[in-house]
Design a protein around this motif. Structure first.
Motif, PDB file in Angstrom:
ATOM      1  N   CYS A 195      51.161  54.047  42.468  1.00  0.00           N
ATOM      2  CA  CYS A 195      51.034  54.818  41.223  1.00  0.00           C
ATOM      3  C   CYS A 195      51.610  54.047  40.027  1.00  0.00           C
ATOM      4  N   SER A 196      51.136  52.817  39.850  1.00  0.00           N
ATOM      5  CA  SER A 196      51.586  51.988  38.721  1.00  0.00           C
ATOM      6  C   SER A 196      51.197  52.614  37.391  1.00  0.00           C
ATOM      7  N   THR A 197      52.015  52.350  36.376  1.00  0.00           N
ATOM      8  CA  THR A 197      51.749  52.862  35.028  1.00  0.00           C
ATOM      9  C   THR A 197      51.301  51.758  34.086  1.00  0.00           C
ATOM     10  N   ASP A 198      51.166  50.518  34.589  1.00  0.00           N
ATOM     11  CA  ASP A 198      50.701  49.404  33.764  1.00  0.00           C
ATOM     12  C   ASP A 198      49.223  49.141  34.077  1.00  0.00           C
ATOM     13  N   ALA A 199      48.771  47.915  33.906  1.00  0.00           N
ATOM     14  CA  ALA A 199      47.351  47.581  34.096  1.00  0.00           C
ATOM     15  C   ALA A 199      47.015  47.184  35.533  1.00  0.00           C
ATOM     16  N   SER A 200      47.905  47.466  36.467  1.00  0.00           N
ATOM     17  CA  SER A 200      47.699  47.037  37.853  1.00  0.00           C
ATOM     18  C   SER A 200      46.403  47.567  38.451  1.00  0.00           C
ATOM     19  N   ARG A 201      46.107  48.834  38.208  1.00  0.00           N
ATOM     20  CA  ARG A 201      44.905  49.440  38.810  1.00  0.00           C
ATOM     21  C   ARG A 201      43.648  48.692  38.384  1.00  0.00           C
ATOM     22  N   GLU A 202      43.572  48.334  37.111  1.00  0.00           N
ATOM     23  CA  GLU A 202      42.396  47.622  36.616  1.00  0.00           C
ATOM     24  C   GLU A 202      42.261  46.252  37.285  1.00  0.00           C
ATOM     25  N   ILE A 203      43.387  45.578  37.442  1.00  0.00           N
ATOM     26  CA  ILE A 203      43.365  44.252  38.070  1.00  0.00           C
ATOM     27  C   ILE A 203      42.959  44.358  39.529  1.00  0.00           C
ATOM     28  N   LEU A 204      43.578  45.278  40.254  1.00  0.00           N
ATOM     29  CA  LEU A 204      43.253  45.447  41.668  1.00  0.00           C
ATOM     30  C   LEU A 204      41.792  45.843  41.861  1.00  0.00           C
ATOM     31  N   SER A 205      41.284  46.663  40.967  1.00  0.00           N
ATOM     32  CA  SER A 205      39.899  47.133  41.082  1.00  0.00           C
ATOM     33  C   SER A 205      38.903  45.983  40.984  1.00  0.00           C
ATOM     34  N   ARG A 206      39.260  44.937  40.259  1.00  0.00           N
ATOM     35  CA  ARG A 206      38.379  43.773  40.132  1.00  0.00           C
ATOM     36  C   ARG A 206      38.259  43.001  41.438  1.00  0.00           C
ATOM     37  N   PHE A 207      39.247  43.162  42.325  1.00  0.00           N
ATOM     38  CA  PHE A 207      39.258  42.401  43.570  1.00  0.00           C
ATOM     39  C   PHE A 207      38.742  43.205  44.770  1.00  0.00           C
ATOM     40  N   ILE A 208      38.420  44.474  44.572  1.00  0.00           N
ATOM     41  CA  ILE A 208      38.005  45.329  45.685  1.00  0.00           C
ATOM     42  C   ILE A 208      36.752  44.790  46.372  1.00  0.00           C
ATOM     43  N   LYS A 209      35.844  44.204  45.606  1.00  0.00           N
ATOM     44  CA  LYS A 209      34.579  43.736  46.176  1.00  0.00           C
ATOM     45  C   LYS A 209      34.721  42.428  46.947  1.00  0.00           C
ATOM     46  N   ASN A 210      35.888  41.797  46.886  1.00  0.00           N
ATOM     47  CA  ASN A 210      36.090  40.581  47.669  1.00  0.00           C
ATOM     48  C   ASN A 210      35.920  40.915  49.153  1.00  0.00           C
ATOM     49  N   ALA A 211      35.194  40.074  49.863  1.00  0.00           N
ATOM     50  CA  ALA A 211      34.873  40.336  51.268  1.00  0.00           C
ATOM     51  C   ALA A 211      36.115  40.431  52.149  1.00  0.00           C
ATOM     52  N   LYS A 212      37.227  39.831  51.717  1.00  0.00           N
ATOM     53  CA  LYS A 212      38.458  39.858  52.506  1.00  0.00           C
ATOM     54  C   LYS A 212      39.188  41.199  52.397  1.00  0.00           C
TER      55      LYS A 212
END
Length: 264
Positions: free
Chosen positions: A44-61
């Motif tokens: 439950c981060s309050t900074d931009a972490s969610r946006e950054i993590l969301s960019r990596f969700i599609k990585n096959a790993k």
């Protein structure tokens, strides 16, 4: 017969580390050892972490990406969640404000592959500041116990490791620096996640894992342990925190003694 390459489960627990998150993620995805899965956890981060993590969700790993709706206040609860989701033979808790050398997994897995009695394998860590500049390493952390021993790679009997080093201090100062054999965690029935041990649960886990097993060490600094204004180390610099550390140390030793009595 084709050689089986073990699967590594890389668990990345994050809370408000958007400033360092991309460097951490890139250092994981660029590993020379390629058979790994990535489990992304955000508390439950309050900074931009969610946006950054969301960019990596599609990585096959990436096999899981979990965003908490309420902060747990305890990183070990996130560890436990990640381990429950993990499918790998070995676990890497890759803290979100640290980063690793590209050969980290490749080097760290060798002691675990070569000897099934080795339950955790860890390396020396660099000290890295908020800007990512290496300012030294953590060998000085163990110099009061032994000047020479941590200069070279070793595999050591776990009981000897505890008696000579781990009973005195947590000689593995950063969770990002090690791989753990997952089956051994299962045999322990998990690990302590109570709030009273939220600052030393890792130390107690290493103690329990090492007992009656073996520990491997790589003397090269393949892990980069970052210190910054929001790190635990930084917050421990004031008097109130130092008093808390004394309390933690007492509690930890009490827990270790109880565990030893049960596991003579």
């Amino acid at each position: 017969m084709e050689k089986v390459i073990p699967l590594i489960s890389v668990i990345i627990p994050n809370y408000n580390h958007s400033k360092y998150l991309e460097q951490r993620l890139e250092s994981v995805f660029n590993q020379t050892y390629t058979n790994f899965e990535v489990i992304l956890l955000d508390d439950c981060s309050t900074d931009a972490s969610r946006e950054i993590l969301s960019r990596f969700i599609k990585n096959a790993k990436v096999t899981h990406c979990v965003f908490n709706t309420k902060n747990t206040g305890n990183t070990f609860k996130q560890w436990a969640k990640g381990i429950a989701l993990a499918k790998g033979d070995f676990i890497w808790i890759a803290e979100s404000d640290d980063f690793a050398a590209p050969t980290f997994i490749e080097r760290m897995i060798q002691p675990l592959i070569e000897d099934e009695e080795v339950v955790l394998s860890y390396c020396q860590s660099n000290r890295v500041n908020e800007l990512g500049v290496i300012t030294g390493n953590w060998k000085s952390h163990t110099d009061n116990l032994s000047i020479d021993f941590f200069q070279n790679d070793f595999v050591i009997n776990g009981n000897q490791f505890i008696g000579n080093y781990l009973i005195y201090k947590n000689v593995i100062p950063n969770a990002s620096a090690l791989l753990i054999r997952k089956s051994t965690i299962g045999a322990l029935g998990g690990f302590e996640i109570s709030n009273e041990l939220r600052y030393c649960g890792d130390w107690l886990l290493y103690f329990k894992l090492a007992l009656h097993h073996k520990v491997g060490f790589v003397a090269d600094s393949l892990n980069n342990f970052r210190y910054h204004s929001e790190s635990v180390i930084s917050k421990a610099s004031n008097v109130e925190s130092r008093i808390s550390i004394i309390d933690i140390d007492f509690l930890m030793r009490e827990q270790m003694m109880q565990f030893l009595k049960k596991n003579k």
